[in-house]
Design an enzyme around this catalytic site. Structure first.
Site, PDB file in Angstrom:
ATOM      1  N   ASP A 150      -6.751  -2.987  -7.270  1.00 59.59           N
ATOM      2  CA  ASP A 150      -7.413  -3.585  -6.119  1.00 59.59           C
ATOM      3  C   ASP A 150      -7.617  -5.063  -6.398  1.00 59.59           C
ATOM      4  O   ASP A 150      -7.816  -5.444  -7.552  1.00 59.59           O
ATOM      5  CB  ASP A 150      -8.762  -2.905  -5.877  1.00 59.59           C
ATOM      6  CG  ASP A 150      -9.328  -3.266  -4.515  1.00 59.59           C
ATOM      7  OD1 ASP A 150     -10.078  -4.264  -4.425  1.00 59.59           O
ATOM      8  OD2 ASP A 150      -8.995  -2.594  -3.521  1.00 59.59           O
TER       9      ASP A 150
ATOM     10  N   ARG B  22       0.824  -1.213   0.000  1.00 56.40           N
ATOM     11  CA  ARG B  22       0.000   0.000   0.000  1.00 56.40           C
ATOM     12  C   ARG B  22       0.859   1.266   0.000  1.00 56.40           C
ATOM     13  O   ARG B  22       0.493   2.264   0.620  1.00 56.40           O
ATOM     14  CB  ARG B  22      -0.949   0.050   1.210  1.00 56.40           C
ATOM     15  CG  ARG B  22      -1.976  -1.055   1.193  1.00 56.40           C
ATOM     16  CD  ARG B  22      -3.295  -0.603   1.838  1.00 56.40           C
ATOM     17  NE  ARG B  22      -4.119  -1.775   2.053  1.00 56.40           N
ATOM     18  CZ  ARG B  22      -4.466  -2.248   3.255  1.00 56.40           C
ATOM     19  NH1 ARG B  22      -4.096  -1.618   4.341  1.00 56.40           N
ATOM     20  NH2 ARG B  22      -5.196  -3.315   3.351  1.00 56.40           N
TER      21      ARG B  22
ATOM     22  N   TYR C  96     -14.428 -12.709   0.226  1.00 57.48           N
ATOM     23  CA  TYR C  96     -15.089 -11.423  -0.051  1.00 57.48           C
ATOM     24  C   TYR C  96     -16.401 -11.628  -0.813  1.00 57.48           C
ATOM     25  O   TYR C  96     -17.400 -10.955  -0.554  1.00 57.48           O
ATOM     26  CB  TYR C  96     -14.183 -10.525  -0.892  1.00 57.48           C
ATOM     27  CG  TYR C  96     -13.254  -9.643  -0.093  1.00 57.48           C
ATOM     28  CD1 TYR C  96     -13.749  -8.609   0.705  1.00 57.48           C
ATOM     29  CD2 TYR C  96     -11.869  -9.818  -0.151  1.00 57.48           C
ATOM     30  CE1 TYR C  96     -12.899  -7.787   1.433  1.00 57.48           C
ATOM     31  CE2 TYR C  96     -11.008  -8.994   0.581  1.00 57.48           C
ATOM     32  CZ  TYR C  96     -11.531  -7.978   1.363  1.00 57.48           C
ATOM     33  OH  TYR C  96     -10.696  -7.172   2.081  1.00 57.48           O
TER      34      TYR C  96
ATOM     35  N   ARG D 152      -3.434   6.304   0.831  1.00 58.14           N
ATOM     36  CA  ARG D 152      -4.106   7.460   1.437  1.00 58.14           C
ATOM     37  C   ARG D 152      -3.251   8.205   2.449  1.00 58.14           C
ATOM     38  O   ARG D 152      -3.655   9.269   2.908  1.00 58.14           O
ATOM     39  CB  ARG D 152      -5.406   6.997   2.111  1.00 58.14           C
ATOM     40  CG  ARG D 152      -6.482   6.575   1.119  1.00 58.14           C
ATOM     41  CD  ARG D 152      -7.708   6.038   1.824  1.00 58.14           C
ATOM     42  NE  ARG D 152      -7.410   4.792   2.520  1.00 58.14           N
ATOM     43  CZ  ARG D 152      -8.271   4.170   3.329  1.00 58.14           C
ATOM     44  NH1 ARG D 152      -9.457   4.694   3.571  1.00 58.14           N
ATOM     45  NH2 ARG D 152      -7.932   3.039   3.915  1.00 58.14           N
TER      46      ARG D 152
ATOM     47  N   ARG E  87      -7.264  11.399  -5.931  1.00 59.91           N
ATOM     48  CA  ARG E  87      -8.433  10.526  -5.831  1.00 59.91           C
ATOM     49  C   ARG E  87      -9.721  11.275  -5.482  1.00 59.91           C
ATOM     50  O   ARG E  87     -10.807  10.733  -5.637  1.00 59.91           O
ATOM     51  CB  ARG E  87      -8.175   9.468  -4.740  1.00 59.91           C
ATOM     52  CG  ARG E  87      -7.349   8.281  -5.178  1.00 59.91           C
ATOM     53  CD  ARG E  87      -8.184   7.092  -5.591  1.00 59.91           C
ATOM     54  NE  ARG E  87      -9.099   6.656  -4.538  1.00 59.91           N
ATOM     55  CZ  ARG E  87     -10.402   6.861  -4.563  1.00 59.91           C
ATOM     56  NH1 ARG E  87     -10.954   7.528  -5.552  1.00 59.91           N
ATOM     57  NH2 ARG E  87     -11.168   6.423  -3.588  1.00 59.91           N
TER      58      ARG E  87
END
Length: 367
Positions: free
Chosen positions: A86, A37, A164, A41, A50
């Site tokens: 992703d 990552r 998921y 963010r 973004r």
């Protein structure tokens, strides 16, 4: 630099191959380092890029993926880039709808509930048609990197994606997904096989597009015990490595190093060492010396600083890195965190981590 549609050939010459050499078990002057990552963010420029876009719309924009992949490399002397994408693009390619819900994370509008729901999935996936936007992002980014560092492609592993698809999002217990393994073993294998086949084609397509290494994320391994892992995760992890390698040979594509990261799977380290991957990634709950003993000398290790260590003062980060390097040894080793960076982390502390790996590993190598 992230513009125009380029073809996956005539890539710029690679200037820093330390990461690839470590992955292949060759000697390196310093220990290479990258962060899971790392395009994320915690960077203000990431949040700015973004801001106006839906998350999955960003994933489908090669130009934005390229920009986000390059951002951390403008700040830190990382030894590898990992394409911004992703793991849930694979369930999307199978025809499932996933939306990013603010404050909640990725959410499936219609998760798999009954075995019959498997019939709704695409049984044959043309990865170029469904995931070509990832391939374009890889090609564009590989050109835009100008040979600075290698580019890593990735996918989620079958069990993690299956969990998921059934849970419909994150879960603390994975009870719905695990109940399938106990109640519907045949249907579970059918789904896992379908996922493994799509993932194989997807990873081969990433190499054709310019990826120079591949990482498979079995992020939910910790929810399985040794038996379930042996039955429902490991066989597919092995198959993917084998199938990707034979397809790369068939298509005369480069045989790139492959990394398996099975989070919280301490019980499976020996099996993972023999699963056909050049690198085994470790989370922070594993002692480096024990991992080396379990895994042996023929596989490179990657990891495994506790991401939360980056909240410590910079001097402390340096000490922890030094200890980590002394425990792993500087060779056949790629420094990383034991999981991804968190959004509230200070970029300067990420920089301190990267620089400490380079400085301490060079020092250890000299002496």
């Amino acid at each position: 630099t992230c513009s125009l549609f380029l073809s996956p050939k005539d890539f710029p010459k690679l200037k820093n191959d330390t990461f690839l050499r470590a992955a292949r078990g060759e000697e390196t002057e310093h220990t290479p380092v990258w962060c899971m990552r790392q395009a994320g963010r915690y960077l203000p420029e990431f949040r700015e890029t973004r801001a106006s876009q839906d998350f999955f719309a960003t994933c489908r924009s090669p130009k934005l993926c390229c920009e986000l992949t390059l951002q951390p490399l403008r700040r830190f002397p990382l030894d590898a880039a990992i394409i911004f994408s992703d793991i849930l693009v694979v369930p999307q390619a199978l025809g499932m709808e996933v939306v990013m819900v603010p404050g909640k994370g990725p959410t499936f509008t219609e998760p798999l509930k009954e075995v019959e729901d498997l019939l709704k999935l695409r049984q044959k996936v043309d990865v170029t048609a469904e995931l070509g936007y990832v391939f374009q992002a890889i090609t564009l980014t590989r050109h835009s990197l100008e040979g600075r560092v290698p580019l890593i492609g990735f996918s989620g592993a079958p069990w993690t994606l299956m969990s998921y698809m059934i849970e419909g999002g994150g879960s603390t217990t994975m009870a719905k997904a695990k109940s399938w393994l106990y109640r519907h073993p045949e249907a579970s294998h059918r789904l896992l096989r379908l996922l493994a086949d799509v993932i194989t084609d997807y990873l081969v397509g990433q190499v054709a597009a310019g990826a120079q290494a591949l990482q498979l994320f079995e992020s939910h391994a910790g929810h399985l015990g040794p038996e379930l892992f042996q039955d429902f995760a490991l066989p597919y992890i092995r198959d993917i490595a084998q199938a990707v390698k034979s397809k790369l040979k068939e298509e005369a594509l480069p045989l790139v190093p492959m990394i398996i990261f099975a989070k919280d799977a301490h019980y499976a380290l020996r099996d993972l060492a023999h699963a056909g991957y050049e690198v085994v990634g470790l989370d922070w709950t594993i002692r480096p010396q024990e991992a080396r003993a379990e895994i042996g000398k023929h596989v490179t290790l990657q990891g495994n600083l506790d991401p939360c260590a980056l909240y410590a003062p910079k001097e402390k980060i340096g000490e922890l890195v030094k200890k980590m390097l002394e425990s792993f040894g500087t060779q056949r080793y790629i420094a990383n965190l034991g999981h991804g960076l968190y959004p509230d982390m200070n970029p300067e502390h990420v920089g301190a981590f990267v620089e400490a790996v380079h400085a301490h590993s060079r020092h250890i190598n000299k002496h």
